[in-house]
Each structure stands twice: as structure tokens, then as C-alpha cells.
Motif scaffolding. Structure first.
Motif, PDB file in Angstrom:
ATOM      1  N   TRP A 171      -2.300  14.533  -4.701  1.00 47.77           N
ATOM      2  CA  TRP A 171      -2.957  13.307  -5.111  1.00 47.77           C
ATOM      3  C   TRP A 171      -2.806  13.115  -6.611  1.00 47.77           C
ATOM      4  O   TRP A 171      -2.674  14.078  -7.369  1.00 47.77           O
ATOM      5  N   VAL A 217       0.809   6.775  -0.966  1.00 49.26           N
ATOM      6  CA  VAL A 217      -0.170   5.789  -0.509  1.00 49.26           C
ATOM      7  C   VAL A 217      -0.951   5.326  -1.735  1.00 49.26           C
ATOM      8  O   VAL A 217      -1.750   6.080  -2.296  1.00 49.26           O
ATOM      9  N   THR A 263       0.814  -1.216   0.000  1.00 50.20           N
ATOM     10  CA  THR A 263       0.000   0.000   0.000  1.00 50.20           C
ATOM     11  C   THR A 263       0.847   1.265   0.000  1.00 50.20           C
ATOM     12  O   THR A 263       0.318   2.349  -0.223  1.00 50.20           O
ATOM     13  N   THR A 308      -3.345   3.090  -2.144  1.00 50.68           N
ATOM     14  CA  THR A 308      -4.788   2.863  -2.019  1.00 50.68           C
ATOM     15  C   THR A 308      -5.595   4.141  -2.167  1.00 50.68           C
ATOM     16  O   THR A 308      -6.752   4.101  -2.581  1.00 50.68           O
ATOM     17  N   THR A 309      -5.005   5.277  -1.835  1.00 54.14           N
ATOM     18  CA  THR A 309      -5.718   6.554  -1.929  1.00 54.14           C
ATOM     19  C   THR A 309      -5.150   7.475  -3.011  1.00 54.14           C
ATOM     20  O   THR A 309      -5.678   8.579  -3.210  1.00 54.14           O
ATOM     21  N   SER A 310      -4.065   7.055  -3.670  1.00 51.65           N
ATOM     22  CA  SER A 310      -3.402   7.858  -4.716  1.00 51.65           C
ATOM     23  C   SER A 310      -2.937   9.211  -4.191  1.00 51.65           C
ATOM     24  O   SER A 310      -2.891  10.196  -4.932  1.00 51.65           O
ATOM     25  N   THR A 311      -2.581   9.272  -2.908  1.00 52.40           N
ATOM     26  CA  THR A 311      -2.073  10.506  -2.311  1.00 52.40           C
ATOM     27  C   THR A 311      -0.575  10.377  -2.065  1.00 52.40           C
ATOM     28  O   THR A 311      -0.034   9.267  -2.000  1.00 52.40           O
TER      29      THR A 311
END
Length: 267
Positions: A124, A79, A35, A81-84
Motif C-alpha cells: 500500500w 487500486v 479506479t 481508491t484504496t492506495s493498494t
């Protein structure tokens, strides 16, 4: 006897099934996609600096042809999973050479002086194209810059500290040319900054900051790169003449640009 044997066989079978089920649950390998991913590395920035501070009619301060050598620590964490992501770099270096005019008096060659800066961005990834071969990211960040000037004309020593606390809003485009070669381009607008030149302060600053890199993966976890960087910051200082109290607006134009070399460890 037969009934006892059958009962024992039944109990043994059920116990074996329970143990086998437990073994399959606990013993089967569990795979989970990572992740987080990131990098940490070192950079070298060779840059040139030119700046002016004047009213248009009166030249208060001019610096030209300053060469600077800067070492940077750079890092990024994403990250998935959140594209941040969050990223940043810290640079420390020295200014060499150059010439300057101060208060309408030529100062000649400048002395060595300090250069330091911090850049932190967070954002992001909002789009990708060509099977994720090209990716777009938006970000908001902070930039602190401290660039000193030291000059001596044989009679007077001039030491001037210039500082910026700037907000960055920008866009990153990055992509893959091949399995081992990639590129990235950052462009950030500076809509506001608190700027200080000695005792002078300004809340009116805008500018543009850009970075362009071409990277090569030497191994799976080791990457080297070469690129360029450009900073332009423009500030206005509202002052009043002592003689008659009339308003004077001094405009500062600051430019720094040069070559960037990079080595990163990817994880």
C-alpha cells in the motif's frame, strides 16, 4: 371548447416536462475517475554471480565471475481508491562462464546452466510529499530463486541445484523529476527463507534485495527505463562430521548484481 383546449394544453405540457426530465437524466454524460491503473512490460537483466559455502576453515564450494543473461515479464496493478497494489516479475535465463572450486578441488571453467526466479509483492501507499511528487509504499512479498551450477574437470561432472523460497518485507520510494522522467527505489529485507543446496536444507536465511530504476515516458502509454539490482542471501547449514559426529556450521553467501533494461506499456 376552451376548457377542452386548456385541458389538452395542460396534459401536453406535463408530458413534455416528464419527457424532458427523463432525457436529462439518461442523456447527460456521467464521468467517473478511473479506479485502477497498471503496467505490463519486458526486462533484460545482465548480472554477475559470486557465492561461497564454507565453515570458515574449510572451503566446500566457491563460484566466482559467473555472467548471466535473463529475460523478464513484469507487471503491476494499483487500486487508486484504496492506495493498494500488487506487482511481480518472472525471469528465465542462462549462466555463462565463471570458475568454481568444489570440495577443495578446482573445477576450472563452469558450463552453461539455468537461472530462474519469481518475485511477487503486495502493499500500500502510505505517504506522499511535495504535491505527490514523491511517494512511499510498504510491501510484503515472496521470492523464489533457482540457480544451477554445472562443472566438469575432465574426470567428474558436478551438477548442483540451489533453491530459495524467501519472504520479502520492504519499502518503495518513487518520484517524478519532470513530466516525463521518474525514478523508483526498492529495498527489501529477507528475514526468513527455506534454502536448499542439493540435499542440504536450511531454515536460517537472511539478506537484502534492492532495485533502482530511472524511467523515461516516450509517449503517454510507453515507458523505458534503466537501472540496477542487487541480491544478497546468507544461509547457515547445520551438519555433523561423519568421523566423530561433531557439529559443523556451513555458511553460504550468495550475491547477484547487474544492469536492468526495461520497456513498459502503461494503462
Amino acid at each position: 371548447m376552451f376548457k377542452r383546449f386548456f385541458a389538452l394544453l395542460t396534459v401536453t405540457f406535463l408530458c413534455f416536462q416528464a419527457q424532458a426530465a427523463d432525457y436529462n437524466i439518461k442523456g447527460s454524460p456521467q464521468y467517473q475517475a478511473p479506479t485502477l491503473r497498471g503496467s505490463i512490460g519486458l526486462r533484460y537483466w545482465y548480472s554477475q554471480n559470486n557465492s561461497e559455502l564454507d565453515t570458515g576453515d574449510l572451503n566446500w564450494n566457491t563460484v566466482d565471475g559467473v555472467s548471466s543473461h535473463t529475460a523478464e515479464i513484469v507487471g503491476e496493478l494499483e487500486v487508486l481508491t484504496t492506495s493498494t497494489f500488487v506487482r511481480g516479475y518472472v525471469g528465465l535465463g542462462r549462466n555463462f562462464g565463471g570458475e568454481g572450486d568444489f570440495y577443495t578441488n578446482p573445477s576450472g571453467d563452469l558450463e552453461e546452466s539455468a537461472l530462474g526466479y519469481v518475485v511477487v509483492d503486495g502493499g500500500w501507499r502510505f505517504a506522499s510529499f511535495a504535491n505527490e511528487m514523491v511517494r512511499l509504499k510498504g510491501f510484503v512479498g515472496y521470492h523464489y530463486l533457482n540457480d544451477s551450477i554445472d562443472a566438469e574437470d575432465g574426470r567428474t561432472v558436478i551438477e548442483q541445484t540451489r533453491q530459495w523460497h524467501a519472504i520479502r518485507v520492504g519499502l518503495t520510494a518513487e518520484g517524478d523529476i519532470s513530466e516525463r522522467v521518474s525514478w523508483s527505489f526498492d529495498v527489501a529485507a529477507v528475514p526468513w527463507s527455506h534454502t536448499r543446496v542439493e540435499t542440504w536444507e536450511s531454515q536460517w536465511t537472511h539478506g537484502v534485495e534492492t532495485d533502482l530504476m530511472l524511467n523515461l515516458d516516450l509517449t503517454r502509454n510507453w515507458q523505458v527505463g534503466v537501472g540496477g539490482r542487487y541480491w544478497w542471501l546468507q544461509s547457515n547449514f547445520d551438519r555433523r562430521w561423519v568421523s566423530d559426529g561433531s557439529k559443523a556450521v556451513f555458511e553460504q553467501n550468495y550475491q547477484r548484481y547487474g544492469l536492468v533494461l526495461e520497456s513498459r506499456y502503461l494503462f
